[in-house]
Design a protein around this motif. Structure first.
Motif, PDB file in Angstrom:
ATOM      1  N   VAL A 150      30.611 -76.278  18.359  1.00  0.00           N
ATOM      2  CA  VAL A 150      29.364 -75.623  18.501  1.00  0.00           C
ATOM      3  C   VAL A 150      29.493 -74.428  19.819  1.00  0.00           C
ATOM      4  O   VAL A 150      28.460 -73.231  20.288  1.00  0.00           O
ATOM      5  N   THR A 151      30.607 -74.713  19.964  1.00  0.00           N
ATOM      6  CA  THR A 151      30.913 -73.393  21.101  1.00  0.00           C
ATOM      7  C   THR A 151      30.994 -71.968  20.894  1.00  0.00           C
ATOM      8  O   THR A 151      30.598 -71.220  20.560  1.00  0.00           O
ATOM      9  N   VAL A 152      31.869 -72.049  19.547  1.00  0.00           N
ATOM     10  CA  VAL A 152      32.738 -70.996  19.123  1.00  0.00           C
ATOM     11  C   VAL A 152      31.341 -70.584  18.063  1.00  0.00           C
ATOM     12  O   VAL A 152      31.473 -69.012  17.939  1.00  0.00           O
ATOM     13  N   GLY A 153      30.426 -71.251  17.421  1.00  0.00           N
ATOM     14  CA  GLY A 153      29.308 -70.964  16.686  1.00  0.00           C
ATOM     15  C   GLY A 153      28.191 -70.344  17.652  1.00  0.00           C
ATOM     16  O   GLY A 153      27.639 -69.872  16.769  1.00  0.00           O
ATOM     17  N   THR A 154      28.618 -70.751  18.850  1.00  0.00           N
ATOM     18  CA  THR A 154      27.163 -70.475  20.042  1.00  0.00           C
ATOM     19  C   THR A 154      27.176 -68.842  19.769  1.00  0.00           C
ATOM     20  O   THR A 154      26.661 -68.436  20.325  1.00  0.00           O
ATOM     21  N   LEU A 155      28.877 -68.269  20.509  1.00  0.00           N
ATOM     22  CA  LEU A 155      29.500 -67.231  20.592  1.00  0.00           C
ATOM     23  C   LEU A 155      29.004 -66.128  19.534  1.00  0.00           C
ATOM     24  O   LEU A 155      29.067 -64.995  19.635  1.00  0.00           O
ATOM     25  N   LEU A 156      29.265 -66.483  18.137  1.00  0.00           N
ATOM     26  CA  LEU A 156      29.629 -65.919  16.667  1.00  0.00           C
ATOM     27  C   LEU A 156      27.974 -65.408  16.430  1.00  0.00           C
ATOM     28  O   LEU A 156      27.693 -64.789  15.427  1.00  0.00           O
ATOM     29  N   LEU A 158      25.171 -64.611  17.164  1.00  0.00           N
ATOM     30  CA  LEU A 158      24.457 -62.424  17.431  1.00  0.00           C
ATOM     31  C   LEU A 158      24.978 -61.860  16.487  1.00  0.00           C
ATOM     32  O   LEU A 158      24.363 -62.151  15.636  1.00  0.00           O
ATOM     33  N   PRO A 159      25.992 -62.012  16.103  1.00  0.00           N
ATOM     34  CA  PRO A 159      26.741 -61.314  15.142  1.00  0.00           C
ATOM     35  C   PRO A 159      26.543 -61.578  14.224  1.00  0.00           C
ATOM     36  O   PRO A 159      25.460 -60.993  12.583  1.00  0.00           O
ATOM     37  N   THR A 160      26.825 -63.132  13.929  1.00  0.00           N
ATOM     38  CA  THR A 160      26.391 -63.830  12.601  1.00  0.00           C
ATOM     39  C   THR A 160      24.729 -63.253  11.931  1.00  0.00           C
ATOM     40  O   THR A 160      24.657 -63.048  10.766  1.00  0.00           O
ATOM     41  N   LEU A 161      23.897 -63.339  12.711  1.00  0.00           N
ATOM     42  CA  LEU A 161      22.847 -63.253  11.717  1.00  0.00           C
ATOM     43  C   LEU A 161      22.386 -61.810  11.742  1.00  0.00           C
ATOM     44  O   LEU A 161      21.737 -60.944  10.814  1.00  0.00           O
ATOM     45  N   TRP A 164      23.933 -60.862   8.703  1.00  0.00           N
ATOM     46  CA  TRP A 164      23.165 -61.325   7.719  1.00  0.00           C
ATOM     47  C   TRP A 164      22.417 -60.572   7.393  1.00  0.00           C
ATOM     48  O   TRP A 164      21.500 -60.604   6.111  1.00  0.00           O
ATOM     49  N   ASN A 165      21.231 -60.128   8.585  1.00  0.00           N
ATOM     50  CA  ASN A 165      20.329 -59.379   8.242  1.00  0.00           C
ATOM     51  C   ASN A 165      20.652 -58.113   7.680  1.00  0.00           C
ATOM     52  O   ASN A 165      19.672 -57.897   6.457  1.00  0.00           O
ATOM     53  N   VAL A 166      21.854 -57.442   7.711  1.00  0.00           N
ATOM     54  CA  VAL A 166      22.303 -56.271   7.325  1.00  0.00           C
ATOM     55  C   VAL A 166      22.411 -56.752   6.516  1.00  0.00           C
ATOM     56  O   VAL A 166      22.129 -55.625   4.615  1.00  0.00           O
ATOM     57  N   LEU A 167      22.913 -57.844   5.762  1.00  0.00           N
ATOM     58  CA  LEU A 167      23.326 -58.211   3.955  1.00  0.00           C
ATOM     59  C   LEU A 167      22.321 -58.571   2.931  1.00  0.00           C
ATOM     60  O   LEU A 167      21.988 -57.921   2.310  1.00  0.00           O
TER      61      LEU A 167
END
Length: 176
Positions: A150-156, A158-161, A164-167
């Motif tokens: 939960v903690t690391v996933g929440t930190l990541l 915004l960059p992840t989304l 994925w949008n760019v890809l």
């Protein structure tokens, strides 16, 4: 016997009953027809059901955050540092990369329209929910791993989304 214990645990779990009831209501036309506020077919005397369920739904994240915070304060930090970076990297890779890739394949295979397909992939890229920590904490199963996810996933998130949008745009998948 083990199966009796499992069945009794499941039958005594209000969270699972709620999920099952919500699933049944969503599969039927009951909720869409009679419980949706503002619809002509809405039954006024039943409007409290929608309001109550929305209120309960709004309580999940704050209560889960509180539970995770209490757990981390009392014992979590000791256990959180014991999670290997390799395991955490594997957890994050599977949730933030593999799960959205599987959803991308499913969305293409099921011929989702562009908006639905993109939404499905982006939702799949979100970190695990706080409710999973609450369930794990309730049954004393994997609190440290769930908390780290939960903690690391929440930190990541915004960059992840953004990635994925760019890809999706770069490969012209589900353009919006």
């Amino acid at each position: 016997d083990v199966w009796t214990k499992i069945v009794l645990k499941v039958l005594h779990n209000p969270v699972l009953w709620g999920i099952a009831l919500g699933f049944v209501i969503s599969l039927t036309t009951l909720g869409k027809t009679y419980l949706k506020p503002g619809e002509d077919s809405e039954i006024k005397g039943l409007a409290w059901i929608n309001t109550t369920l929305a209120w309960f739904g709004a309580c999940v994240s704050p209560l889960s955050l509180f539970t995770m915070g209490v757990w981390m304060q009392t014992e979590g930090m000791k256990q959180l540092v014991l999670i290997s970076p390799k395991a955490l990297t594997l957890f994050m890779f599977s949730k933030l990369v593999l799960v959205p890739l599987v959803m991308l394949g499913l969305a293409k295979a099921l011929k989702f329209d562009d908006e639905t397909g993109r939404a499905a992939v982006l939702i799949a890229a979100l970190p695990i929910s706080l409710a999973s920590f609450s369930l794990g904490n309730n049954y004393n199963i994997g609190e440290a791993e769930l908390s780290a996810n939960v903690t690391v996933g929440t930190l990541l998130m915004l960059p992840t989304l953004i990635i994925w949008n760019v890809l999706l745009d770069a490969f012209e998948l589900f353009p919006v």
